[in-house]
Design a protein around this motif. Structure first.
Motif, PDB file in Angstrom:
ATOM      1  N   ILE A 127     -10.079 -12.523   4.894  1.00 33.57           N
ATOM      2  CA  ILE A 127      -9.538 -12.782   6.230  1.00 33.57           C
ATOM      3  C   ILE A 127      -8.029 -12.544   6.284  1.00 33.57           C
ATOM      4  O   ILE A 127      -7.509 -11.964   7.245  1.00 33.57           O
ATOM      5  CB  ILE A 127      -9.858 -14.229   6.663  1.00 33.57           C
ATOM      6  CG1 ILE A 127     -11.367 -14.384   6.900  1.00 33.57           C
ATOM      7  CG2 ILE A 127      -9.087 -14.603   7.925  1.00 33.57           C
ATOM      8  CD1 ILE A 127     -11.804 -15.808   7.165  1.00 33.57           C
ATOM      9  N   ILE A 128      -7.315 -12.963   5.233  1.00 35.13           N
ATOM     10  CA  ILE A 128      -5.853 -12.820   5.230  1.00 35.13           C
ATOM     11  C   ILE A 128      -5.398 -11.501   4.611  1.00 35.13           C
ATOM     12  O   ILE A 128      -4.210 -11.245   4.472  1.00 35.13           O
ATOM     13  CB  ILE A 128      -5.188 -14.003   4.506  1.00 35.13           C
ATOM     14  CG1 ILE A 128      -5.616 -14.053   3.030  1.00 35.13           C
ATOM     15  CG2 ILE A 128      -5.514 -15.295   5.196  1.00 35.13           C
ATOM     16  CD1 ILE A 128      -4.984 -15.200   2.257  1.00 35.13           C
ATOM     17  N   GLY A 129      -6.357 -10.643   4.216  1.00 32.58           N
ATOM     18  CA  GLY A 129      -6.031  -9.303   3.742  1.00 32.58           C
ATOM     19  C   GLY A 129      -5.391  -9.226   2.372  1.00 32.58           C
ATOM     20  O   GLY A 129      -4.438  -8.465   2.171  1.00 32.58           O
ATOM     21  N   GLN A 130      -5.901 -10.004   1.414  1.00 32.22           N
ATOM     22  CA  GLN A 130      -5.356  -9.982   0.054  1.00 32.22           C
ATOM     23  C   GLN A 130      -6.398  -9.483  -0.946  1.00 32.22           C
ATOM     24  O   GLN A 130      -6.557 -10.043  -2.030  1.00 32.22           O
ATOM     25  CB  GLN A 130      -4.872 -11.378  -0.345  1.00 32.22           C
ATOM     26  CG  GLN A 130      -3.700 -11.885   0.474  1.00 32.22           C
ATOM     27  CD  GLN A 130      -3.202 -13.239   0.007  1.00 32.22           C
ATOM     28  OE1 GLN A 130      -3.734 -13.831  -0.927  1.00 32.22           O
ATOM     29  NE2 GLN A 130      -2.153 -13.751   0.658  1.00 32.22           N
ATOM     30  N   ILE A 131      -7.086  -8.429  -0.599  1.00 27.40           N
ATOM     31  CA  ILE A 131      -8.154  -7.902  -1.449  1.00 27.40           C
ATOM     32  C   ILE A 131      -7.598  -7.217  -2.698  1.00 27.40           C
ATOM     33  O   ILE A 131      -8.120  -7.370  -3.805  1.00 27.40           O
ATOM     34  CB  ILE A 131      -9.033  -6.906  -0.669  1.00 27.40           C
ATOM     35  CG1 ILE A 131      -9.666  -7.605   0.539  1.00 27.40           C
ATOM     36  CG2 ILE A 131     -10.121  -6.328  -1.566  1.00 27.40           C
ATOM     37  CD1 ILE A 131     -10.540  -8.767   0.172  1.00 27.40           C
ATOM     38  N   GLN A 132      -6.523  -6.474  -2.539  1.00 24.62           N
ATOM     39  CA  GLN A 132      -5.957  -5.728  -3.668  1.00 24.62           C
ATOM     40  C   GLN A 132      -5.217  -6.657  -4.621  1.00 24.62           C
ATOM     41  O   GLN A 132      -4.352  -7.432  -4.216  1.00 24.62           O
ATOM     42  CB  GLN A 132      -4.995  -4.646  -3.154  1.00 24.62           C
ATOM     43  CG  GLN A 132      -4.515  -3.704  -4.248  1.00 24.62           C
ATOM     44  CD  GLN A 132      -3.686  -2.556  -3.684  1.00 24.62           C
ATOM     45  OE1 GLN A 132      -3.469  -2.491  -2.476  1.00 24.62           O
ATOM     46  NE2 GLN A 132      -3.232  -1.666  -4.553  1.00 24.62           N
ATOM     47  N   LEU A 133      -5.580  -6.569  -5.915  1.00 25.16           N
ATOM     48  CA  LEU A 133      -4.954  -7.401  -6.935  1.00 25.16           C
ATOM     49  C   LEU A 133      -3.807  -6.647  -7.593  1.00 25.16           C
ATOM     50  O   LEU A 133      -3.998  -5.583  -8.173  1.00 25.16           O
ATOM     51  CB  LEU A 133      -5.983  -7.811  -7.995  1.00 25.16           C
ATOM     52  CG  LEU A 133      -7.189  -8.618  -7.519  1.00 25.16           C
ATOM     53  CD1 LEU A 133      -8.128  -8.898  -8.690  1.00 25.16           C
ATOM     54  CD2 LEU A 133      -6.749  -9.927  -6.878  1.00 25.16           C
ATOM     55  N   GLN A 134      -2.622  -7.208  -7.503  1.00 27.02           N
ATOM     56  CA  GLN A 134      -1.451  -6.619  -8.143  1.00 27.02           C
ATOM     57  C   GLN A 134      -0.800  -7.692  -9.011  1.00 27.02           C
ATOM     58  O   GLN A 134      -0.074  -8.546  -8.516  1.00 27.02           O
ATOM     59  CB  GLN A 134      -0.464  -6.102  -7.089  1.00 27.02           C
ATOM     60  CG  GLN A 134      -1.015  -4.937  -6.259  1.00 27.02           C
ATOM     61  CD  GLN A 134      -0.015  -4.450  -5.235  1.00 27.02           C
ATOM     62  OE1 GLN A 134       0.888  -5.171  -4.834  1.00 27.02           O
ATOM     63  NE2 GLN A 134      -0.180  -3.209  -4.792  1.00 27.02           N
ATOM     64  N   SER A 135      -1.094  -7.623 -10.306  1.00 27.12           N
ATOM     65  CA  SER A 135      -0.597  -8.659 -11.198  1.00 27.12           C
ATOM     66  C   SER A 135      -0.284  -8.085 -12.569  1.00 27.12           C
ATOM     67  O   SER A 135      -0.860  -7.072 -12.987  1.00 27.12           O
ATOM     68  CB  SER A 135      -1.647  -9.773 -11.338  1.00 27.12           C
ATOM     69  OG  SER A 135      -1.268 -10.714 -12.310  1.00 27.12           O
ATOM     70  N   SER A 136       0.614  -8.733 -13.279  1.00 22.30           N
ATOM     71  CA  SER A 136       0.911  -8.387 -14.657  1.00 22.30           C
ATOM     72  C   SER A 136      -0.174  -8.986 -15.548  1.00 22.30           C
ATOM     73  O   SER A 136      -0.950  -9.840 -15.108  1.00 22.30           O
ATOM     74  CB  SER A 136       2.278  -8.940 -15.053  1.00 22.30           C
ATOM     75  OG  SER A 136       2.249 -10.356 -15.054  1.00 22.30           O
TER      76      SER A 136
END
Length: 304
Positions: free
Chosen positions: A195-204
């Motif tokens: 819903i809040i549009g945080q599907i893409q994971l960008q993490s170290s």
């Protein structure tokens, strides 16, 4: 030793959960958002326990256990969402100690829902906890930090979780309860993430390591042990033992992150911890033994 296996297990859980504050901090600092962290931890826990205990779950699954697990999953989702997001705006030690305030809320849930007796000492302990939270959380202008407010909401949700875990664990299979609650919490977290549009994971790598630790230890192992142990230990003892997670969390944050504790924070923590002790022990250690017990002890000592 066997007699106290439930209590020992709860202390192990408190240590694991205390270290969970560090895992959450690593996940957030590594680049994961609070909601992504929640989704990963519940997904990992669901998959691990679902595979390991598939046969036992299949043999013991019932409509009642599914409904009970769904309620626990809802409380877990609300509690961890508030706690994880709150950690973005407050320190690890404050997050840990305010979360511990859930222990004094548990008796009030029993009073409101089931009209269970509420004693005066419990009420005094609850007000002490609120005072401690105020000392710990209020800014000089008496404003409340947003992270502290979210963490207090987390404490309320965890109080409901502890209370109903005690209610359900004696009636339903522990494995079904645990896996169901994680599955429900994962679905809710993933839905919110979409819903809040945080599907893409960008993490170290550090962020993923933190999430993995949370999923395996703090969630899968920790909550499975909690469900099993709370079927052996009453809610009062469970609450006071589990509240020590805040102590372990604060100690680890000071050691690992070199967090500095101010005098105000120390005083607030002491007041909260004192309120927990008062609420759960009812100051029974200060009460004098009845005359009959003293006479009995005297006779026994003379016989020896």
């Amino acid at each position: 030793m066997k007699k106290y296996i439930g209590e020992i297990g709860l202390f192990v859980i408190a240590i694991i959960w205390g270290s969970g504050f560090i895992g959450t901090k690593l996940a957030l600092d590594g680049g994961l958002t609070p909601i992504q962290t929640l989704t990963l931890r519940f997904f990992i826990a669901s998959i691990i326990l679902g595979i390991v205990f598939y046969k036992k779950i299949k043999e013991n699954i019932t409509k009642e256990s599914l409904i009970a697990g769904a309620w626990l999953g809802l409380f877990s989702f609300i509690g961890f969402s508030a706690q994880t997001i709150g950690l973005v705006y407050t320190t690890v030690s404050k997050n840990a100690f305010i979360t511990a305030a859930n222990v004094v809320i548990v008796p009030f849930i029993g009073f409101i829902l089931y009209r269970r007796k509420l004693d005066k000492i419990g009420v005094i302990g609850s007000f002490m906890a609120l005072l401690g939270i105020g000392v710990l959380s209020l800014e000089p202008d008496l404003s409340v930090n947003f992270g502290d407010f979210l963490t207090f909401l987390c404490a309320i949700a965890f109080a409901f979780h502890i209370f109903f875990t005690g209610e359900f664990s004696s009636k339903c299979n522990s494995y079904v309860l645990t896996v169901t609650q994680f599955a429900v919490a994962f679905i809710l977290s993933f839905a919110l993430q979409m819903i809040i549009g945080q599907i893409q994971l960008q993490s170290s790598p550090v962020g993923f390591i933190g999430a993995l630790y949370l999923g395996v230890f703090s969630t899968a192992i920790g909550f499975l042990l909690q469900t099993i142990c709370q079927s052996r230990v009453d809610q009062t003892k469970s609450a006071i033992i589990l509240s020590t997670e805040s102590v372990f969390g604060t100690i680890m944050s000071v050691i690992i992150f070199h967090e500095i504790l101010t005098l105000r924070m120390i005083i607030g923590c002491i007041i909260i911890f004192a309120s927990i002790i008062i609420s759960e022990t009812k100051l029974s250690f200060l009460k004098k033994k009845p005359l009959e017990e003293l006479s009995k002890d005297l006779v026994e000592s003379q016989m020896e």
